[in-house]
Design an enzyme around this catalytic site. Structure first.
Site, PDB file in Angstrom:
ATOM      1  N   ILE A 142       0.799  -1.044  -0.025  1.00  0.00           N
ATOM      2  CA  ILE A 142      -0.125  -0.085  -0.020  1.00  0.00           C
ATOM      3  C   ILE A 142       0.791   1.297  -0.019  1.00  0.00           C
ATOM      4  O   ILE A 142       0.563   2.363  -0.883  1.00  0.00           O
ATOM      5  CB  ILE A 142      -0.859  -0.207   1.186  1.00  0.00           C
ATOM      6  CG1 ILE A 142      -1.874  -1.093   1.339  1.00  0.00           C
ATOM      7  CG2 ILE A 142      -1.770   1.467   1.153  1.00  0.00           C
ATOM      8  CD1 ILE A 142      -2.701  -1.505   2.439  1.00  0.00           C
ATOM      9  N   ASP A 143       1.896   1.342   0.933  1.00  0.00           N
ATOM     10  CA  ASP A 143       2.446   2.441   1.038  1.00  0.00           C
ATOM     11  C   ASP A 143       4.107   2.339   1.312  1.00  0.00           C
ATOM     12  O   ASP A 143       4.661   2.293   2.182  1.00  0.00           O
ATOM     13  CB  ASP A 143       2.048   3.563   2.180  1.00  0.00           C
ATOM     14  CG  ASP A 143       2.669   4.759   2.113  1.00  0.00           C
ATOM     15  OD1 ASP A 143       3.127   5.067   1.045  1.00  0.00           O
ATOM     16  OD2 ASP A 143       2.468   5.568   3.339  1.00  0.00           O
ATOM     17  N   PRO A 144       4.650   1.630   0.278  1.00  0.00           N
ATOM     18  CA  PRO A 144       6.189   1.281   0.741  1.00  0.00           C
ATOM     19  C   PRO A 144       6.883   2.339   0.604  1.00  0.00           C
ATOM     20  O   PRO A 144       6.832   3.406  -0.062  1.00  0.00           O
ATOM     21  CB  PRO A 144       6.397   0.330  -0.728  1.00  0.00           C
ATOM     22  CG  PRO A 144       5.560   1.006  -1.712  1.00  0.00           C
ATOM     23  CD  PRO A 144       4.511   1.445  -0.891  1.00  0.00           C
TER      24      PRO A 144
END
Length: 87
Positions: A24-26
Protein backbone atom coordinates in the site's frame (compact mmCIF):
# COMPACT_ATOMS: atom_id res chain seq x y z
CA UNK A 1 2.60 -12.25 7.09
CA UNK A 2 3.13 -15.63 8.74
CA UNK A 3 0.17 -15.26 11.08
CA UNK A 4 -2.08 -13.98 8.28
CA UNK A 5 -1.15 -16.79 5.90
CA UNK A 6 -1.74 -19.38 8.63
CA UNK A 7 -5.13 -17.85 9.45
CA UNK A 8 -6.17 -17.92 5.79
CA UNK A 9 -5.00 -21.53 5.47
CA UNK A 10 -6.84 -22.60 8.62
CA UNK A 11 -10.01 -20.82 7.49
CA UNK A 12 -10.12 -21.54 3.76
CA UNK A 13 -7.53 -24.26 3.16
CA UNK A 14 -4.89 -24.13 0.44
CA UNK A 15 -7.31 -22.51 -2.04
CA UNK A 16 -7.42 -19.42 0.19
CA UNK A 17 -3.71 -18.66 -0.21
CA UNK A 18 -3.20 -15.27 -1.88
CA UNK A 19 -1.29 -15.20 -5.14
CA UNK A 20 -1.04 -11.42 -5.47
CA UNK A 21 0.77 -9.16 -3.02
CA UNK A 22 -0.12 -5.54 -2.36
CA UNK A 23 2.23 -2.88 -0.99
CA UNK A 24 0.00 0.00 0.00
CA UNK A 25 2.59 2.57 1.05
CA UNK A 26 6.12 1.28 0.47
CA UNK A 27 9.19 3.36 1.17
CA UNK A 28 11.43 2.06 -1.59
CA UNK A 29 11.52 -1.21 -3.41
CA UNK A 30 14.55 -3.44 -3.13
CA UNK A 31 15.49 -6.65 -4.85
CA UNK A 32 15.14 -8.35 -1.48
CA UNK A 33 11.41 -7.57 -1.52
CA UNK A 34 11.17 -9.49 -4.79
CA UNK A 35 12.88 -12.44 -3.09
CA UNK A 36 10.54 -12.29 -0.10
CA UNK A 37 7.40 -12.13 -2.25
CA UNK A 38 8.72 -14.99 -4.41
CA UNK A 39 9.28 -17.12 -1.32
CA UNK A 40 5.75 -16.30 -0.15
CA UNK A 41 4.49 -17.76 -3.44
CA UNK A 42 3.11 -14.59 -5.02
CA UNK A 43 2.64 -14.43 -8.80
CA UNK A 44 2.16 -10.66 -8.93
CA UNK A 45 2.54 -7.51 -6.86
CA UNK A 46 0.51 -4.30 -6.89
CA UNK A 47 2.10 -1.08 -5.69
CA UNK A 48 -0.08 1.58 -4.12
CA UNK A 49 2.40 4.44 -4.17
CA UNK A 50 5.59 5.16 -6.07
CA UNK A 51 7.61 8.29 -6.78
CA UNK A 52 5.47 10.79 -8.70
CA UNK A 53 8.10 11.24 -11.44
CA UNK A 54 8.44 7.49 -11.97
CA UNK A 55 4.67 7.12 -12.02
CA UNK A 56 4.24 9.93 -14.57
CA UNK A 57 6.90 8.35 -16.79
CA UNK A 58 5.33 4.89 -16.58
CA UNK A 59 1.85 6.15 -17.48
CA UNK A 60 3.21 8.30 -20.31
CA UNK A 61 5.29 5.44 -21.73
CA UNK A 62 2.46 2.94 -21.11
CA UNK A 63 4.66 0.73 -18.93
CA UNK A 64 2.85 0.54 -15.57
CA UNK A 65 3.55 -3.21 -15.50
CA UNK A 66 6.97 -4.81 -15.49
CA UNK A 67 8.41 -8.25 -14.81
CA UNK A 68 10.27 -8.19 -11.50
CA UNK A 69 12.97 -10.84 -11.22
CA UNK A 70 13.76 -12.36 -7.88
CA UNK A 71 17.08 -14.07 -7.19
CA UNK A 72 18.09 -16.44 -9.98
CA UNK A 73 18.39 -19.26 -7.41
CA UNK A 74 14.65 -18.92 -6.69
CA UNK A 75 13.77 -19.13 -10.39
CA UNK A 76 10.77 -16.86 -9.97
CA UNK A 77 9.62 -13.87 -12.02
CA UNK A 78 6.36 -12.09 -11.41
CA UNK A 79 4.30 -9.20 -12.66
CA UNK A 80 4.64 -5.89 -10.86
CA UNK A 81 1.90 -3.33 -11.53
CA UNK A 82 1.09 0.18 -10.33
CA UNK A 83 -2.42 1.02 -9.13
CA UNK A 84 -4.20 3.76 -11.04
CA UNK A 85 -5.09 6.88 -9.03
CA UNK A 86 -8.24 8.81 -9.85
CA UNK A 87 -7.25 11.78 -7.67
Amino acid sequence: MTWGLRKLNDTFGECGRPKIGWQIDPFGHSKEMANIFAQLGFDALLLGRIDYQDKAYRWKSRTPEVVWRASSSLGKDYINSILFDVF
